[in-house]
Design a protein around this motif. Structure first.
Motif, mmCIF file in Angstrom:
data_model
loop_
_atom_site.group_PDB
_atom_site.id
_atom_site.type_symbol
_atom_site.label_atom_id
_atom_site.label_comp_id
_atom_site.label_asym_id
_atom_site.label_seq_id
_atom_site.Cartn_x
_atom_site.Cartn_y
_atom_site.Cartn_z
ATOM 1 N N ILE A 194 0.824 -1.205 0.000
ATOM 2 C CA ILE A 194 0.000 0.000 0.000
ATOM 3 C C ILE A 194 0.858 1.255 0.000
ATOM 4 O O ILE A 194 0.617 2.195 -0.774
ATOM 5 C CB ILE A 194 -0.969 -0.010 1.197
ATOM 6 C CG1 ILE A 194 -2.006 -1.133 1.013
ATOM 7 C CG2 ILE A 194 -1.672 1.338 1.345
ATOM 8 C CD1 ILE A 194 -2.907 -1.339 2.204
ATOM 9 N N SER A 195 1.870 1.291 0.858
ATOM 10 C CA SER A 195 2.723 2.485 0.901
ATOM 11 C C SER A 195 3.493 2.670 -0.400
ATOM 12 O O SER A 195 3.651 3.801 -0.890
ATOM 13 C CB SER A 195 3.691 2.398 2.090
ATOM 14 O OG SER A 195 4.464 1.210 2.035
ATOM 15 N N GLY A 196 3.933 1.566 -1.003
ATOM 16 C CA GLY A 196 4.643 1.673 -2.276
ATOM 17 C C GLY A 196 3.746 2.155 -3.406
ATOM 18 O O GLY A 196 4.153 2.993 -4.222
ATOM 19 N N VAL A 239 7.657 6.500 2.536
ATOM 20 C CA VAL A 239 9.068 6.074 2.568
ATOM 21 C C VAL A 239 9.359 5.334 3.867
ATOM 22 O O VAL A 239 9.999 4.266 3.866
ATOM 23 C CB VAL A 239 10.002 7.286 2.411
ATOM 24 C CG1 VAL A 239 11.446 6.896 2.720
ATOM 25 C CG2 VAL A 239 9.906 7.849 1.002
ATOM 26 N N ALA A 240 8.891 5.884 4.983
ATOM 27 C CA ALA A 240 9.117 5.232 6.268
ATOM 28 C C ALA A 240 8.494 3.841 6.292
ATOM 29 O O ALA A 240 9.123 2.861 6.739
ATOM 30 C CB ALA A 240 8.536 6.089 7.393
ATOM 31 N N ALA A 241 7.261 3.731 5.797
ATOM 32 C CA ALA A 241 6.574 2.442 5.790
ATOM 33 C C ALA A 241 7.261 1.446 4.860
ATOM 34 O O ALA A 241 7.402 0.260 5.187
ATOM 35 C CB ALA A 241 5.116 2.637 5.381
ATOM 36 N N VAL A 242 7.705 1.920 3.695
ATOM 37 C CA VAL A 242 8.400 1.048 2.749
ATOM 38 C C VAL A 242 9.712 0.534 3.346
ATOM 39 O O VAL A 242 10.039 -0.659 3.231
ATOM 40 C CB VAL A 242 8.670 1.801 1.426
ATOM 41 C CG1 VAL A 242 9.696 1.054 0.571
ATOM 42 C CG2 VAL A 242 7.375 1.966 0.645
ATOM 43 N N VAL A 243 10.452 1.413 3.997
ATOM 44 C CA VAL A 243 11.751 1.017 4.567
ATOM 45 C C VAL A 243 11.569 0.019 5.701
ATOM 46 O O VAL A 243 12.237 -1.025 5.749
ATOM 47 C CB VAL A 243 12.524 2.262 5.052
ATOM 48 C CG1 VAL A 243 13.761 1.841 5.842
ATOM 49 C CG2 VAL A 243 12.926 3.136 3.871
ATOM 50 N N VAL A 280 14.477 7.759 -3.319
ATOM 51 C CA VAL A 280 14.664 8.495 -2.059
ATOM 52 C C VAL A 280 15.597 9.685 -2.265
ATOM 53 O O VAL A 280 15.369 10.776 -1.728
ATOM 54 C CB VAL A 280 15.211 7.553 -0.970
ATOM 55 C CG1 VAL A 280 15.589 8.338 0.288
ATOM 56 C CG2 VAL A 280 14.173 6.487 -0.618
ATOM 57 N N THR A 281 16.652 9.492 -3.067
ATOM 58 C CA THR A 281 17.593 10.583 -3.341
ATOM 59 C C THR A 281 16.902 11.727 -4.076
ATOM 60 O O THR A 281 17.106 12.910 -3.747
ATOM 61 C CB THR A 281 18.765 10.067 -4.180
ATOM 62 O OG1 THR A 281 19.435 9.017 -3.464
ATOM 63 C CG2 THR A 281 19.757 11.186 -4.470
ATOM 64 N N ALA A 282 16.066 11.381 -5.061
ATOM 65 C CA ALA A 282 15.320 12.423 -5.784
ATOM 66 C C ALA A 282 14.367 13.137 -4.844
ATOM 67 O O ALA A 282 14.210 14.371 -4.907
ATOM 68 C CB ALA A 282 14.554 11.808 -6.947
ATOM 69 N N GLY A 283 13.726 12.384 -3.955
ATOM 70 C CA GLY A 283 12.834 12.999 -2.979
ATOM 71 C C GLY A 283 13.576 13.922 -2.033
ATOM 72 O O GLY A 283 13.063 14.983 -1.652
ATOM 73 N N ALA A 284 14.779 13.512 -1.633
ATOM 74 C CA ALA A 284 15.582 14.354 -0.746
ATOM 75 C C ALA A 284 15.993 15.648 -1.453
ATOM 76 O O ALA A 284 16.027 16.725 -0.829
ATOM 77 C CB ALA A 284 16.825 13.591 -0.295
ATOM 78 N N LEU A 369 13.074 11.285 9.943
ATOM 79 C CA LEU A 369 12.130 11.954 9.049
ATOM 80 C C LEU A 369 11.616 13.258 9.654
ATOM 81 O O LEU A 369 11.420 14.248 8.951
ATOM 82 C CB LEU A 369 10.965 11.025 8.726
ATOM 83 C CG LEU A 369 11.309 9.823 7.839
ATOM 84 C CD1 LEU A 369 10.103 8.911 7.681
ATOM 85 C CD2 LEU A 369 11.827 10.270 6.477
ATOM 86 N N TYR A 370 11.416 13.253 10.960
ATOM 87 C CA TYR A 370 11.010 14.490 11.633
ATOM 88 C C TYR A 370 12.116 15.533 11.519
ATOM 89 O O TYR A 370 11.860 16.715 11.231
ATOM 90 C CB TYR A 370 10.702 14.204 13.098
ATOM 91 C CG TYR A 370 10.391 15.445 13.907
ATOM 92 C CD1 TYR A 370 9.149 16.068 13.813
ATOM 93 C CD2 TYR A 370 11.353 15.995 14.770
ATOM 94 C CE1 TYR A 370 8.861 17.207 14.555
ATOM 95 C CE2 TYR A 370 11.072 17.129 15.505
ATOM 96 C CZ TYR A 370 9.829 17.730 15.402
ATOM 97 O OH TYR A 370 9.556 18.862 16.133
ATOM 98 N N ALA A 371 13.358 15.080 11.697
ATOM 99 C CA ALA A 371 14.487 15.998 11.559
ATOM 100 C C ALA A 371 14.602 16.508 10.127
ATOM 101 O O ALA A 371 14.951 17.674 9.897
ATOM 102 C CB ALA A 371 15.777 15.291 11.979
#
Length: 389
Positions: A194-196, A239-243, A280-284, A369-371
């Motif tokens: 679902i998260s993906g 991202v958190a759920a996928v990881v 993830v890199t593109a998202g960052a 992620l909060y940071a």
């Protein structure tokens, strides 16, 4: 792809047949279009458009969303049928995929009696799943009509739980899980799916909506800044759920780091990991570079710069993420079996230490992620006004 072909030479690993690879990739593509699009519309697009419901920009994006959902219903229906035929072809002793496409073997599969020791027939579960899939697809395809497009909000919000039920029902086991790790497997696998699909489908939907930039007003940058801001939160949660779920599944199927390049399953997983890291890199990059500049342009009233950032720079990066996400779907069918089995190792044995380590990793990821969000916010207050050129 050469890495995946190399997996064919790995002892104990069998490459999926072409029809199996295509049907599985197509099925997840259908889920991404529906689940990802509907969740993104409910959490990102609809709340943003409700702030300016009567503008031409809002009407255009609402119309393009309805067209997306209508076609996603078509894709889901076709992909769901081929996925069901693939299940029939693999059932029992198997049969040629072409024969499994006929209605008769499909109906026989769905009406097969329950096996001993099961609480329900597996075919019955798939029957319910595909009836829900059919209802979801038909509901979404009503958006091809002008009358339904005027009511896209209630249609989308009704279709959302149905779309989620499609994958959740398919995961219901015919036998009652007896161990905690079996239950955790079910929960985290669905969390991963679902998260993906929300992550990929949401990126694709917003990219398609951004394609209407030539028909949007000069003030559309404000609307799109809000869209990207809202979706960035959704994406971080995904991202958190996928990881977290991915780490659990990787531990279950990979017993040592060396198995990532010595087994077929491990090679496929290694390709997938690299593709996800690219996303993830593109998202960052979006979070630390584009989002702060968008916030700065918004505060200083630089509408031309904001429009350029939100509808030209941002979508280019997002389309790159979509391409990587589609590549992930191509790799998914190759993740069959287990690296532990290929290497002749013992199955994974969960323990209190494993659960504790997993919980610690999840908490650490939440903190990071909060940071990340706070750091992006801080950068938005310090970044100089961007050059719109």
């Amino acid at each position: 792809m050469s890495t995946l072909l190399l997996a064919a030479d790995t002892a104990g690993y069998t490459l999926p047949t072409t029809w199996r690879a295509l049907t599985k990739t197509g099925y997840f593509l259908g889920l991404s279009g529906t689940i990802g699009g509907l969740v993104t519309y409910a959490t990102t697009v609809r709340p943003t458009l409700r702030r300016t419901p009567d503008t031409d920009d809002a009407s255009l994006l609402r119309h393009r969303s309805s067209v997306w959902f209508a076609w996603s219903g078509v894709v889901l229906l076709v992909a769901g049928y081929f996925q069901l035929a693939a299940r029939v072809a693999r059932n029992g002793r198997g049969m040629p995929f072409g024969h499994a496409l006929a209605p008769r073997p499909i109906w026989q599969f769905l009406r097969a009696p329950a096996d001993d020791g099961t609480w329900i027939a597996q075919g019955t579960l798939f029957l319910v799943q595909n009836l829900v899939l059919l209802a979801t697809a038909i509901l979404l395809m009503t958006l091809f009509t002008r009358a339904a497009r005027r009511r896209v909000d209630p249609v989308a919000l009704t279709a959302l739980p149905l779309a989620l039920a499609v994958t959740l029902i398919g995961a219901v086991p015919a036998t009652v899980p007896l161990k905690a790790d079996e239950v955790l497997d079910l929960v985290l696998t669905q969390t991963h799916i679902i998260s993906g699909t929300v992550w990929l489908g949401g990126l694709a939907l917003l990219s398609v909506l951004a394609g209407a930039r030539r028909r949007l007003s000069p003030d559309a940058g404000l609307l799109w800044a809000d869209l990207w801001r809202r979706f960035s939160l959704v994406a971080m949660i995904c991202v958190a759920a996928v990881v977290v779920s991915g780490l659990w599944m990787s531990w279950k199927h990979v017993g040592a780091v060396s198995q990532l390049w010595t087994t077929g399953y491990g090679l496929a997983l290694l390709v997938k990991i690299n593709l996800v890291l690219g996303m993830v890199t593109a998202g960052a990059f979006n979070q630390f570079w584009l989002m702060p500049r968008m916030a700065q342009a918004r505060r200083t009233g630089e509408n031309a710069s904001l429009l350029h950032l939100t509808l030209r720079h941002f979508p280019k990066v997002v389309w790159g993420e979509v391409a990587l996400g589609l590549a992930v779907l191509v790799v998914v069918p190759f993740l069959s079996g287990s690296a532990r089995k290929e290497a002749g190792g013992a199955p994974a044995e969960p323990s209190a230490g494993v659960y504790t380590a997993g919980l610690a990793l999840a908490l650490a990821l939440a903190v990071s992620l909060y940071a990340t969000a706070r750091a992006s916010d801080a950068l938005s207050r310090r970044t100089p006004t961007p050059d719109p050129a």
